[in-house]
Design an enzyme around this catalytic site. Structure first.
Site, PDB file in Angstrom:
ATOM      1  CE  LYS A 210      10.592   0.069   0.955  1.00 43.46           C
ATOM      2  NZ  LYS A 210      10.349  -0.726  -0.256  1.00 43.46           N
TER       3      LYS A 210
HETATM    4  P1  NAD Z   1       0.972   4.394  -3.155  1.00 42.69           P
HETATM    5  O1  NAD Z   1       1.237   5.365  -2.060  1.00 42.69           O
HETATM    6  O2  NAD Z   1       1.043   4.866  -4.562  1.00 42.69           O
HETATM    7  O3  NAD Z   1      -0.469   3.703  -2.939  1.00 42.69           O
HETATM    8  C1  NAD Z   1      -0.830   3.088  -1.737  1.00 42.69           C
HETATM    9  C2  NAD Z   1      -2.276   2.646  -1.837  1.00 42.69           C
HETATM   10  O4  NAD Z   1      -2.590   1.898  -0.660  1.00 42.69           O
HETATM   11  C3  NAD Z   1      -3.287   3.801  -1.883  1.00 42.69           C
HETATM   12  O5  NAD Z   1      -4.323   3.469  -2.756  1.00 42.69           O
HETATM   13  C4  NAD Z   1      -3.782   3.875  -0.430  1.00 42.69           C
HETATM   14  O6  NAD Z   1      -5.074   4.450  -0.320  1.00 42.69           O
HETATM   15  C5  NAD Z   1      -3.792   2.403  -0.078  1.00 42.69           C
HETATM   16  N1  NAD Z   1      -3.791   2.181   1.382  1.00 42.69           N
HETATM   17  C6  NAD Z   1      -3.009   2.756   2.311  1.00 42.69           C
HETATM   18  N2  NAD Z   1      -3.368   2.334   3.546  1.00 42.69           N
HETATM   19  C7  NAD Z   1      -4.375   1.456   3.387  1.00 42.69           C
HETATM   20  C8  NAD Z   1      -5.164   0.690   4.277  1.00 42.69           C
HETATM   21  N3  NAD Z   1      -4.976   0.739   5.590  1.00 42.69           N
HETATM   22  N4  NAD Z   1      -6.143  -0.109   3.767  1.00 42.69           N
HETATM   23  C9  NAD Z   1      -6.364  -0.168   2.429  1.00 42.69           C
HETATM   24  N5  NAD Z   1      -5.635   0.542   1.522  1.00 42.69           N
HETATM   25  C10 NAD Z   1      -4.658   1.341   2.003  1.00 42.69           C
HETATM   26  O7  NAD Z   1       2.004   3.182  -2.910  1.00 42.69           O
HETATM   27  P2  NAD Z   1       2.587   2.140  -3.976  1.00 42.69           P
HETATM   28  O8  NAD Z   1       3.881   2.667  -4.495  1.00 42.69           O
HETATM   29  O9  NAD Z   1       1.524   1.716  -4.927  1.00 42.69           O
HETATM   30  O10 NAD Z   1       2.961   0.921  -3.009  1.00 42.69           O
HETATM   31  C11 NAD Z   1       1.989  -0.017  -2.573  1.00 42.69           C
HETATM   32  C12 NAD Z   1       2.696  -1.221  -1.986  1.00 42.69           C
HETATM   33  O11 NAD Z   1       3.538  -1.806  -2.977  1.00 42.69           O
HETATM   34  C13 NAD Z   1       3.597  -0.932  -0.789  1.00 42.69           C
HETATM   35  O12 NAD Z   1       3.560  -2.038   0.079  1.00 42.69           O
HETATM   36  C14 NAD Z   1       4.960  -0.820  -1.434  1.00 42.69           C
HETATM   37  O13 NAD Z   1       6.004  -1.072  -0.514  1.00 42.69           O
HETATM   38  C15 NAD Z   1       4.858  -1.895  -2.488  1.00 42.69           C
HETATM   39  N6  NAD Z   1       5.804  -1.736  -3.594  1.00 42.69           N
HETATM   40  C16 NAD Z   1       5.813  -0.615  -4.372  1.00 42.69           C
HETATM   41  C17 NAD Z   1       6.687  -0.536  -5.436  1.00 42.69           C
HETATM   42  C18 NAD Z   1       6.690   0.646  -6.373  1.00 42.69           C
HETATM   43  O14 NAD Z   1       7.382   0.569  -7.393  1.00 42.69           O
HETATM   44  N7  NAD Z   1       5.961   1.706  -6.112  1.00 42.69           N
HETATM   45  C19 NAD Z   1       7.577  -1.593  -5.696  1.00 42.69           C
HETATM   46  C20 NAD Z   1       7.533  -2.732  -4.891  1.00 42.69           C
HETATM   47  C21 NAD Z   1       6.633  -2.797  -3.847  1.00 42.69           C
END
Ligand code: NAD
Length: 517
Positions: A184
């Protein structure tokens, strides 16, 4: 004064160390349960490599809104006629970029570095120039295959955070049973304060610096918080530029646009995988997802896709919380309309659910206390602490985000009989389809969406079934799965069960291949 600062520094350092130690607690607990080979435990408890480096960027001049208390001396300042559309680029934090070329035909009045923009107010010009940002890539383990994991741009990014997330990737790739290890990385930056062009330059610089350690058989980045398919595209180009064999190396990043070597289904794969897990959980509980009430935190890549699939199954998304607000509708939120508001509305620079006209605004405290069946945290880590867990009124927490529940939160959920679908299985759909993307790149193939989704469903549901059997202490073989090699002699909680599966799959490599010298 100085002593206080030092004390604060020591405390912060200690808290950071404890954060990683806390994240590894489940690892050590599961390692005890499976009596992990002591040398394998040593190999896994710290990362293989911790790369910390710096990336620089030439930042443009900015217009920063003048605080109200500094406005009086400029009350009589003449308005400048700047064609806002061309000259000023709005940033998500309320500042504007100043494009000098667009000022050529403008009539400008500047006094003490301040100018007035009609219908926007007073702004101070803040000079741009070179800036330095801290960048990271933590390569945790590669015994099962090349390092694999996302790139995150966030203001709170730290070594400790990336160590934790990189280790999570090692467990996740093993659970998904894809031939990758864990990594990561990313940049410590508040992306809201920078333009798209500046973020692009920084992304290119990141790959320029890290290129020697990346590759389709070495380390394969993907999107994570605040990165996306566009950033993956330019990272790929930066890596491939000048390579003789470049067409054979598109698998150096995953999460690309389908038109340039990405996989069908990848964009929504994490949300899709999470919903496959929830379907299995609901089947086990004899509860239909149709009509189930869902609370969702985060409406980015994972959250929006999960909402779409859940509502297609007839579930009701009753509230959504994100970084800038919370919206609630007891009758259920129209997911397509919310997606339009957040992701297809150019004026919504922060991509937030706040201001969505189809639902009422509520506070974050109220959000956690709403009565529902399912909670999907799909934002950042550490959100469900002991206090939040104490007030939740849901039956299951399906972890879309990485590490959304603290140790204390976990303890309270268990005490209160709230089920958890742990992150390392619940959000493994993304890395599973990343593997399919990598495979298609290596074979120069393009699979139909249905083929991808069918494979994903089978993979997630069979690994979910193995974890369920480990948790229940019920070894069995069905047409879909065989949990006999992984079950222990007694039941364990779901988080430990998922880790048991990961560790047994990882340990096999060390035990069968031995240790290189
Ligand atoms: P993203 O950037 O597309 O979206 C993040 C979301 O979280 C947004 O809606 C943002 O407003 C919200 N957010 C941020 N800080 C916040 C807070 N303090 N309180 C409430 N909401 C908050 O990110 P993503 O790709 O959807 O990833 C989200 C989570 O899923 C992360 O933990 C990431 O590591 C995990 N994840 C993502 C993937 C992927 O394929 N994108 C895969 C596995 C895990």
């Amino acid at each position: 004064m100085r002593a206080t600062k030092t004390d604060a520094g020591v405390k912060e350092k200690k808290a950071k160390r404890e954060f990683y130690a806390e994240a590894m607690e489940t690892f050590h607990r599961a390692a005890d349960l499976v009596e992990l080979h002591p040398r394998v435990r040593l190999e896994l408890e710290e990362p293989d490599f911790e790369h910390i480096f710096y990336v620089t960027l030439e930042v443009r001049d900015r217009l920063v809104p003048l605080p109200a208390e500094e406005e009086p001396p400029f009350a009589d300042l003449r308005a400048s006629s700047v064609k806002a559309g061309e000259a000023l680029e709005p940033l998500a934090n309320g500042h504007f970029l100043l494009h000098r070329r667009a000022l050529l035909a403008a009539d400008i009045t500047v006094r003490d570095g301040v100018l007035r923009i009609p219908s926007r107010g007073l702004f101070r010009i803040v000079k741009g120039g070179p800036r330095k940002f801290k960048a990271y890539r933590i390569q945790h383990n590669q015994v099962r295959g090349p390092y694999k994991g996302g790139i995150r741009f966030h203001k709170d990014a730290s070594l400790d955070l990336f160590k934790t997330l990189a280790a999570e990737m090692t467990w996740k790739t093993a659970i998904a049973d894809v031939p990758f290890g864990g990594a990561k990385g990313g940049i410590r930056i508040d992306p809201q304060a920078y333009s798209r062009e500046e973020i692009e330059h920084l992304s290119l610089r990141y790959v320029y610096k890290f290129k020697n350690f990346m590759g389709p058989y070495l380390d394969i980045p993907a999107p994570d918080v605040n990165t996306n398919a566009e950033i993956m595209a330019i990272m790929m180009r930066q890596f491939l530029d000048g390579e003789r064999n470049k067409h054979a190396m598109k698998g150096v990043v995953t999460g690309k646009d389908v038109r340039i070597g990405g996989s069908e289904g990848r964009l929504k794969a994490t949300g899709q995988g999470l919903v496959f897990c929830l379907e299995e959980w609901a089947r086990g509980r004899g509860l239909p997802l149709r009509g189930a009430r869902v609370l969702l935190q985060g409406f980015g890549n994972v959250g929006a896709a999960a909402a779409e699939f859940l509502s297609a199954l007839g579930a009701r998304i009753v509230a959504v919380n994100d970084a800038f607000g919370t919206v609630h509708s007891d009758a259920g939120i129209d997911v397509a309309a919310l997606t339009q508001h957040v992701h297809q509305n150019r004026d919504n620079l922060r991509r937030t659910v706040a201001g969505f006209p189809g639902a009422a605004a509520i506070s974050k405290e109220e959000f956690w206390r709403l009565e529902a069946d399912v909670l999907v945290p799909a934002a950042l880590g550490g959100e469900i602490d002991g206090d939040v867990a104490e007030h939740l009124r849901v039956q299951v927490v399906a972890e879309g985000a990485n590490g959304p529940t603290t140790l204390e939160g976990d303890r309270v959920l268990a005490e209160r009989g709230i089920d958890v679908i742990p992150d390392i299985i619940a959000n493994s759909g993304g890395v599973t389809v990343s593997y399919y993307e990598w495979l298609q790149n290596q074979r120069v193939e393009h699979w139909a969406e249905q083929e991808v989704v069918t494979r994903l469903e089978r993979a997630i549901k069979s690994n979910y079934a193995i974890i369920r059997d480990i948790a229940q202490g019920r070894p069995q073989r069905t047409e879909l799965h065989d949990s006999r090699p992984f079950c222990l002699t007694r039941p364990v909680d779901a988080r430990a069960a998922a880790m048991v599966l990961a560790l047994k799959r990882i340990e096999a490599h060390y035990l069968l291949e031995g240790f290189s010298n």
